[in-house]
Write a protein that holds these residues in place. Sequence first.
Motif, PDB file in Angstrom:
ATOM      1  N   THR A  32       0.833  -1.200   0.000  1.00 48.36           N
ATOM      2  CA  THR A  32       0.000   0.000   0.000  1.00 48.36           C
ATOM      3  C   THR A  32       0.865   1.247   0.000  1.00 48.36           C
ATOM      4  O   THR A  32       0.632   2.184  -0.775  1.00 48.36           O
ATOM      5  CB  THR A  32      -0.948   0.001   1.220  1.00 48.36           C
ATOM      6  OG1 THR A  32      -1.784  -1.152   1.150  1.00 48.36           O
ATOM      7  CG2 THR A  32      -1.793   1.260   1.261  1.00 48.36           C
ATOM      8  N   LEU A  33       1.882   1.276   0.845  1.00 44.56           N
ATOM      9  CA  LEU A  33       2.790   2.423   0.885  1.00 44.56           C
ATOM     10  C   LEU A  33       3.508   2.591  -0.452  1.00 44.56           C
ATOM     11  O   LEU A  33       3.664   3.713  -0.952  1.00 44.56           O
ATOM     12  CB  LEU A  33       3.814   2.255   2.009  1.00 44.56           C
ATOM     13  CG  LEU A  33       3.273   2.400   3.421  1.00 44.56           C
ATOM     14  CD1 LEU A  33       4.349   2.033   4.436  1.00 44.56           C
ATOM     15  CD2 LEU A  33       2.769   3.803   3.670  1.00 44.56           C
ATOM     16  N   GLU A  34       3.939   1.481  -1.048  1.00 41.22           N
ATOM     17  CA  GLU A  34       4.623   1.525  -2.339  1.00 41.22           C
ATOM     18  C   GLU A  34       3.723   2.119  -3.425  1.00 41.22           C
ATOM     19  O   GLU A  34       4.142   2.963  -4.212  1.00 41.22           O
ATOM     20  CB  GLU A  34       5.054   0.112  -2.721  1.00 41.22           C
ATOM     21  CG  GLU A  34       5.922   0.029  -3.939  1.00 41.22           C
ATOM     22  CD  GLU A  34       6.361  -1.394  -4.226  1.00 41.22           C
ATOM     23  OE1 GLU A  34       6.449  -1.727  -5.424  1.00 41.22           O
ATOM     24  OE2 GLU A  34       6.601  -2.172  -3.283  1.00 41.22           O
ATOM     25  N   VAL A  35       2.472   1.683  -3.443  1.00 41.13           N
ATOM     26  CA  VAL A  35       1.524   2.168  -4.445  1.00 41.13           C
ATOM     27  C   VAL A  35       1.223   3.651  -4.226  1.00 41.13           C
ATOM     28  O   VAL A  35       1.214   4.439  -5.170  1.00 41.13           O
ATOM     29  CB  VAL A  35       0.231   1.322  -4.424  1.00 41.13           C
ATOM     30  CG1 VAL A  35      -0.881   1.992  -5.193  1.00 41.13           C
ATOM     31  CG2 VAL A  35       0.507  -0.070  -4.980  1.00 41.13           C
ATOM     32  N   VAL A  36       0.993   4.043  -2.978  1.00 41.60           N
ATOM     33  CA  VAL A  36       0.696   5.449  -2.675  1.00 41.60           C
ATOM     34  C   VAL A  36       1.862   6.334  -3.103  1.00 41.60           C
ATOM     35  O   VAL A  36       1.669   7.378  -3.735  1.00 41.60           O
ATOM     36  CB  VAL A  36       0.375   5.642  -1.180  1.00 41.60           C
ATOM     37  CG1 VAL A  36       0.360   7.109  -0.798  1.00 41.60           C
ATOM     38  CG2 VAL A  36      -0.953   4.990  -0.837  1.00 41.60           C
ATOM     39  N   GLU A  37       3.083   5.916  -2.800  1.00 43.18           N
ATOM     40  CA  GLU A  37       4.250   6.701  -3.186  1.00 43.18           C
ATOM     41  C   GLU A  37       4.423   6.747  -4.704  1.00 43.18           C
ATOM     42  O   GLU A  37       4.831   7.757  -5.262  1.00 43.18           O
ATOM     43  CB  GLU A  37       5.507   6.150  -2.519  1.00 43.18           C
ATOM     44  CG  GLU A  37       5.534   6.423  -1.033  1.00 43.18           C
ATOM     45  CD  GLU A  37       6.691   5.755  -0.314  1.00 43.18           C
ATOM     46  OE1 GLU A  37       7.434   4.969  -0.945  1.00 43.18           O
ATOM     47  OE2 GLU A  37       6.848   6.027   0.881  1.00 43.18           O
ATOM     48  N   GLU A  40       1.781   9.295  -6.090  1.00 42.52           N
ATOM     49  CA  GLU A  40       1.707  10.610  -5.441  1.00 42.52           C
ATOM     50  C   GLU A  40       2.033  11.719  -6.439  1.00 42.52           C
ATOM     51  O   GLU A  40       3.025  11.657  -7.164  1.00 42.52           O
ATOM     52  CB  GLU A  40       2.691  10.662  -4.275  1.00 42.52           C
ATOM     53  CG  GLU A  40       2.596  11.908  -3.444  1.00 42.52           C
ATOM     54  CD  GLU A  40       3.508  11.860  -2.231  1.00 42.52           C
ATOM     55  OE1 GLU A  40       3.349  12.735  -1.381  1.00 42.52           O
ATOM     56  OE2 GLU A  40       4.368  10.974  -2.132  1.00 42.52           O
ATOM     57  N   GLU A  44      -5.653  11.581 -11.577  1.00 43.93           N
ATOM     58  CA  GLU A  44      -6.379  10.314 -11.446  1.00 43.93           C
ATOM     59  C   GLU A  44      -6.110   9.350 -12.605  1.00 43.93           C
ATOM     60  O   GLU A  44      -5.813   8.175 -12.376  1.00 43.93           O
ATOM     61  CB  GLU A  44      -7.882  10.598 -11.346  1.00 43.93           C
ATOM     62  CG  GLU A  44      -8.709   9.379 -11.045  1.00 43.93           C
ATOM     63  CD  GLU A  44     -10.177   9.720 -10.852  1.00 43.93           C
ATOM     64  OE1 GLU A  44     -11.007   8.986 -11.403  1.00 43.93           O
ATOM     65  OE2 GLU A  44     -10.476  10.715 -10.173  1.00 43.93           O
ATOM     66  N   ALA A  47      -2.522   8.065 -12.478  1.00 47.33           N
ATOM     67  CA  ALA A  47      -2.355   7.171 -11.327  1.00 47.33           C
ATOM     68  C   ALA A  47      -2.916   5.785 -11.633  1.00 47.33           C
ATOM     69  O   ALA A  47      -2.273   4.770 -11.338  1.00 47.33           O
ATOM     70  CB  ALA A  47      -3.038   7.758 -10.094  1.00 47.33           C
ATOM     71  N   LEU A  51      -0.961   2.198 -11.799  1.00 48.19           N
ATOM     72  CA  LEU A  51      -1.404   1.046 -11.015  1.00 48.19           C
ATOM     73  C   LEU A  51      -1.676  -0.172 -11.889  1.00 48.19           C
ATOM     74  O   LEU A  51      -1.351  -1.299 -11.516  1.00 48.19           O
ATOM     75  CB  LEU A  51      -2.644   1.401 -10.199  1.00 48.19           C
ATOM     76  CG  LEU A  51      -2.423   2.411  -9.089  1.00 48.19           C
ATOM     77  CD1 LEU A  51      -3.730   2.745  -8.402  1.00 48.19           C
ATOM     78  CD2 LEU A  51      -1.404   1.912  -8.090  1.00 48.19           C
TER      79      LEU A  51
END
Length: 85
Positions: A32-37, A40, A44, A47, A51
């Motif tokens: 989750t942290l990897e994807v958010v970073e 960032e 939309e 992003a 993903l």
Amino acid sequence: MNRLVPADRVLAAAKDLAFTICESAPLSVAATLEVVEAVEGYGEEEAFRILRNDLPTVAKVVHSIDAKEGARAFVEKRPPIWRGC
């Protein structure tokens, strides 16, 4: 998890959320942290494009021992024992 709390409960709510995250599967939290970073600062559409192309991160979590443990623990109505693999 979104929650609206009174101003005097913000720190307590943040602490509750932190404990919830700490109790979660470590691979899922890391992914989750990897994807958010990774997304960032992007809009939309961009992003979602990033993903869609980042399936190794998702596959690593979905096919992990922890994923199987999470499903098994849910069915057996017990807390999961995360191994981080």
